[in-house]
Design an enzyme around this catalytic site. Structure first.
Site: not given
Ligand code: UDP
Length: 320
Positions: A95, A117, A149, A153
Site C-alpha cells: 500500500t 502525507a 514504514y 515513506k
C-alpha cells in the site's frame, strides 16, 4: 474546487473531508475501509457534496478515473499504526509503496497537483531537540520491520520530489508528527486514545518500556489547518514540511496528566517492549518537530495544547 482524498475515511482524512466540505468544496473520498471507517464520514455525507468510493489505491483504474475528475489530490491513504505494520508487513509495504506510485502516476497523467502525507517516522532514531526537515535519518536494519514504514515513506517522498524535479508535477510533502483527536482509534497502538479510554473506565494504563520516552502531540484540528495552508501555498511546491506541535511530554507524564484530568482511579503498569510488540522492537526515544519551515512558508503554527487534546478525546469517547 473538486478534491480527491485517498484515505479520506481515516482519522486525519475524515477531519480533512469535513473541513473541505464546510469550506464549500466537493470531495471524493477513496478508502478501502481497512483502518478507515464509514461512520467517520457520516456528517460529511449529509452535505450532498461528498462522493465516497470504497476501493484501494492499488486499483490503478479507479485511481486514474478519480484523479481525472478533480482539481487537487490529498494522498493520505496508507497502512498506519505500529501494530498494523508489524502484523502485516507485506500488505503495508504494498500500500505504502505501490499505492503511492499509482497515485503519482495518475497525477502526472492528468497534470493534477498533489499533496503527499509522509511521517516523522522517516527521522527514525534521530533524537535531536528539534527535528528539521533536512536532518539526517537514523535507522536500524532493513530487516527490522519497525523501520519498514519509515523506509516506504522515505521512498514515497523521494518519488514525489522527483516528479517535481523531473516532470514539474506540483508535488507537496508533509511529515506528520503524532496527531491526536476525536475519532482516532487505540486499536492500532495510538497512545492517547488508549490511555484516555482506560482512564475513563478506571482500568490499568499500560506504559511500554520505562515511560521516559517522549512525544509531542498535535490536535487534529491544528493539523488540518496546517494541511490546508500547505495545499494553498505556492511556496510549498517541491518541498517537505513538518506538521506537528512541539510541546514535548514523557509517556509517564502523559499517563499522569490523563489520570488527573479525567479524575480516574486507574493504576499505571509497565510492560516491556518485547511483551508489548514483537521481540526486537525498537521504540523511538524522542520525537520533537522543528516547525519553523511551515511557519515561514505559510504562517501556520499550532494553537491547541495537550489539555485541549485530552479533553476533546475524552468527550468523544464518552459520547460514543
Ligand atoms: N505506548 C504506551 N502504551 C500504549 C501505547 C503506546 O506506552 O498503550 C507508547 C509507545 O511505546 C510509544 C508512545 O507511547 O513510546 C507513542 O506511541 P504511539 O503508537 O501513539 O505513537 P508512535 O510510537 O508512532 O510515536
Amino acid at each position: 474546487m473538486r478534491l480527491l482524498i485517498t484515505g479520506g475515511a481515516g482519522f486525519i482524512g475524515s477531519h480533512l473531508t469535513d473541513r473541505l466540505i464546510s469550506d464549500g468544496h466537493e470531495v471524493i473520498v477513496l478508502d478501502n475501509l481497512e483502518t478507515g471507517r464509514i461512520e467517520n464520514l457520516s456528517a460529511a455525507s449529509h452535505s450532498g457534496r461528498l462522493t465516497f468510493i470504497e476501493g484501494s489505491v492499488l486499483d490503478s483504474e479507479i485511481v486514474e478515473k478519480l484523479v481525472a475528475e478533480v482539481d487537487f489530490i490529498y494522498h493520505l491513504a496508507a497502512a498506519v499504526g505500529v501494530f498494523n505494520i508489524l502484523e502485516r508487513p507485506l500488505a503495508s509495504l504494498m500500500t505504502n509503496l505501490r499505492g503511492t506510485e499509482i497515485v503519482l502516476d495518475a497525477a502526472l497523467k492528468y497534470s493534477r497537483p498533489i499533496l503527499l502525507a509522509s511521517s516523522s517516522e522517516v527521522y527514525g532514531k534521530n533524537t535531536s531537540d528539534s527535528l528539521h526537515e533536512d536532518d539526517n535519518r537514523i535507522l536500524g536494519s532493513p530487516l527490522m520491520l519497525r523501520w519498514s514504514y519509515s523506509q516506504a515513506k522515505a521512498i514515497d517522498e523521494t518519488l514525489a520530489f522527483a516528479y517535481w524535479e523531473e516532470k514539474k508535477l506540483p508535488t507537496r510533502i508533509v511529515r506528520f508528527f503524532n496527531t491526536v483527536g476525536p475519532r482516532q482509534l487505540g486499536a492500532y497502538g495510538m497512545v492517547v486514545p488508549r490511555f484516555v479510554a482506560a482512564a475513563l473506565d478506571n482500568e490499568e494504563i499500560t506504559i511500554y518500556g520505562d515511560g521516559n520516552q517522549t512525544r509531542c502531540f498535535g490536535h487534529v484540528a491544528d493539523i488540518i489547518d496546517a494541511l490546508i495552508s500547505v495545499a494553498n501555498s505556492e511556496r510549498t511546491i517541491g518541498t517537505v514540511v513538518n506538521i506537528g506541535n512541539n510541546e514535548e511530554i514523557s509517556i509517564n507524564d502523559l499517563a499522569k496528566k490523563i489520570i488527573e484530568m479525567t479524575e480516574s482511579k486507574s493504576k499505571i503498569v509497565y510492560l516491556s517492549y518485547a511483551d508489548a510488540y514483537k521481540s526486537g522492537f525498537e521504540d523511538m526515544e524522542r520525537r520533537v518537530p522543528n516547525i519553523q519551515r511551515i511557519k515561514k512558508l505559510t504562517g501556520w503554527s499550532p494553537t491547541r495544547n495537550l489539555e485541549t487534546i485530552i479533553r476533546d478525546v475524552a468527550e468523544h469517547l464518552q459520547a460514543n
